[in-house]
Write an enzyme that holds these catalytic residues in place. Sequence first.
Site, PDB file in Angstrom:
ATOM      1  N   VAL A  39      69.699 119.494 -28.624  1.00 28.82           N
ATOM      2  CA  VAL A  39      69.633 118.922 -27.456  1.00 28.82           C
ATOM      3  C   VAL A  39      68.386 118.083 -27.531  1.00 28.82           C
ATOM      4  CG1 VAL A  39      69.113 118.973 -24.933  1.00 28.82           C
ATOM      5  CG2 VAL A  39      70.639 120.324 -25.791  1.00 28.82           C
ATOM      6  N   GLU A  40      68.535 116.672 -27.855  1.00 25.36           N
ATOM      7  CA  GLU A  40      67.584 115.711 -28.264  1.00 25.36           C
ATOM      8  C   GLU A  40      66.458 115.709 -27.525  1.00 25.36           C
ATOM      9  OE1 GLU A  40      70.678 114.500 -27.651  1.00 25.36           O
ATOM     10  OE2 GLU A  40      70.693 112.608 -26.826  1.00 25.36           O
ATOM     11  N   ASN A  41      66.179 116.181 -26.035  1.00 24.13           N
ATOM     12  CA  ASN A  41      65.151 116.127 -25.234  1.00 24.13           C
ATOM     13  C   ASN A  41      64.425 117.440 -25.620  1.00 24.13           C
ATOM     14  OD1 ASN A  41      67.866 116.705 -23.873  1.00 24.13           O
ATOM     15  ND2 ASN A  41      66.463 117.506 -22.458  1.00 24.13           N
ATOM     16  N   SER A  81      61.899 116.404 -32.309  1.00 23.19           N
ATOM     17  CA  SER A  81      63.290 116.490 -31.928  1.00 23.19           C
ATOM     18  C   SER A  81      63.872 115.602 -32.782  1.00 23.19           C
ATOM     19  CB  SER A  81      63.689 116.286 -30.446  1.00 23.19           C
ATOM     20  OG  SER A  81      65.190 116.314 -30.201  1.00 23.19           O
TER      21      SER A  81
END
Lengths: 210, 210, 236, 236
Positions: A39-41, A81
Amino acid sequence: MARQVARDIPDGAYVNLGIGLPELVAQYLPEGREAIYHVENGLLGMGPDPAPDAVDSELINAGKKPVTAIPGAAYFHHADSFAMIRGRHIDICVLGAMQVAMNGDLANWSTGEPDAIPAVGGAMDLVAGIRTIYVLTQHTTRDGEPKILERCTYPLTGRACVDRIYTDLAVIDVTSRGLVVRQMAPGVGFEEVQRRTGAPLFPGFAGSAA
Amino acid sequence: MARQVARDIPDGAYVNLGIGLPELVAQYLPEGREAIYHVENGLLGMGPDPAPDAVDSELINAGKKPVTAIPGAAYFHHADSFAMIRGRHIDICVLGAMQVAMNGDLANWSTGEPDAIPAVGGAMDLVAGIRTIYVLTQHTTRDGEPKILERCTYPLTGRACVDRIYTDLAVIDVTSRGLVVRQMAPGVGFEEVQRRTGAPLFPGFAGSAA
Amino acid sequence: MIDKRVASAAEAVADVHDGATVMIGGFGEAGSPIELIHALIDQGARGLTVVSNNTGSGDVGLAALIKHGRVAKVICSYPRTANSTVFPEMYRAGRIELELVPQGTLAERIRAGGAGIPAFYTATAVGTVLEAGKETRSFAGRTCVMEHGLTADFSLVKARRADRYGNLVYNKTARNFGPIMCTAASVSIVQVEEMVSPGEIDPEVVVTPGVFVKRVVVVPDPALESQWVREGRSYP
Amino acid sequence: MIDKRVASAAEAVADVHDGATVMIGGFGEAGSPIELIHALIDQGARGLTVVSNNTGSGDVGLAALIKHGRVAKVICSYPRTANSTVFPEMYRAGRIELELVPQGTLAERIRAGGAGIPAFYTATAVGTVLEAGKETRSFAGRTCVMEHGLTADFSLVKARRADRYGNLVYNKTARNFGPIMCTAASVSIVQVEEMVSPGEIDPEVVVTPGVFVKRVVVVPDPALESQWVREGRSYP
């Protein structure tokens, strides 16, 4: 469609799922396989949707929906990330699309209309950094216009980045000789897929003469 | 000398202490002041020397000597550590020197001799990234040769980076008008300091006519 | 003695000047330092350049700061979200400037700014409209654009817990931009839910070492942006 | 099921090929993966390029790898230390190549390599002999040199604890180059003192997320390089 994508995710893959349709892929992963969802966050190891009473507003995905973390997950900041993404550490990205071109160009962030509010998020980073890009989309727009085209007319997210397109009609590979139909939905024929596609297709499914 | 440097470290400063003489500075910080010592191999908040039975081979300083960590310390990896240095987050660096030039050029990593094994460590990062560079050194070499010169003859660590020089004879500021003697050791006169220095000095201590 | 605590959010943001560049943490509401933003609204600084991933929602927090006309420009990856109307209206009216930056490039530019890296190369955005006006260069056959490090005068960040040195830990995905924004601002201002004594945060688990933090203010029970939006509240 | 454990150090390094670039963690002996290095000596690969902050001491670990003629080149910031004689002798004899890199630039180049950044600019080494041959460019009036990201085929790293996903935590200043070297190698190989179950490492305190790790081998009681040197031992 999401199930179809899930079948093509190998055991042990690190996978980033885009907002919308692609979010559904995780639940269809075949038994016996384990994939790790990025999850890129800031989360590696996204788990199933939370129970209503277990929602945490500080544990969300890129679509800002509540998620959970598996045992063995990790949190990290945004630069770390995207280092995972841009450093080619994530194996597969599944993204939505507004348009895909026959050479693999992708447009999925803006219609380019003058009064549109441009908002790109992480889409350009994902397609530039992840080696395998799967697009998961309806085959045509709500108005029946083809989304798979000779050339994109919307502003690009990235050039020649899409590897495979999963739609409600077919699974199509982007290859050096063009768009190759690998598989069709039950009851759908090659002619129909071609008719609803704005670029030439080649038959390439098992048993074809291609 | 180390005590002199310690007196010039303000309360709340983040300080990096080089290998050798500079390591002594921490123990002379005046009562009532708190400085945080940065160790470039991954520790912010170095404490006093460990007791002999508390030595941990995985808790060391840049000179590879065992150290301790204060309550409130933090460990981090090398890129984060040098981000602190190179991003100008550390206030003061105290370094040893082989040579210092009148314009603040520093040479402290190599004699440049043909068969020397070149080894630079973090010295070039420290002088490029930290705003205030204090040099702490004997005034002359063991052979009595001046270390403070018009121009360095050894390979440079950095150009025009030194702000102040602390020696056994004097405290000397590097200024736009040249080397200014701020203070002299008890019993040492300006003439003697000048005689043992390879560059012109200006008197600038309290009470002088400079 | 080093003690970075300040008594209130108002005191923490008192010296933000007109025209300042302010980084504001958060990904949507997760990690958004809403009390610090509200204190900045009260404080009145204008002509700000705001670096933030989004532009807020409803009529509170970052959206309210923009609505009150304090923000001249946003540097941002995704300036619209569900319930975000303030920025779109101001943008269409030509009353606010937008520098659109891909999210990963935004994060890397902030990280570079904090690490003393003035510029770097990346493949992101090559061949797109966001490449326009940027230098390109090929490395090992791959075209990249040159991107510049971003720094700021102030950053406003939300964390979970701090000690008096400013060491920080965060909560889950609310960590997001906080750690890098603390490194890239001259004055980083952090609201935390809880202060602890030095040493209570294990040195092994510190996420932001105190050197990157200038001021800490305790907000024990921060407002939830989404809840305020649901309730139709606005600030002030 | 994902399980990155391998049974032995020998198995972990079995596919290191002649001519490979190998990053080796550690700052002096702290964090030096001595058992993995010894396994690499046994394995026999030659013509290696080694990226490491130092060149080892005595006649064990990295120094032994060099002494056995397996290393064609080192990329390094400080190739001599107390008790290091192997590298200096080989270097003076012209039998090993050295690329000397300032320590912070070395760390940043490794970090860049792992983050997909092909090149960046830094003020470090400007005006020194280590600037030679590098492009320079001025940013805001400050001269910088362009430095390239570093990647490797393999990295050998020592950590404190892992789970089967490869999530890692380290011990104190033995962390040093480990986390960035895991990101920069195609195959990162980690020796840990202890394996734990997924979830036993709190997601908030993971230092190296498992995505950066390919293989983990347990060495419960790793040798201390300095002790072996004191005892006059050599490897093999």
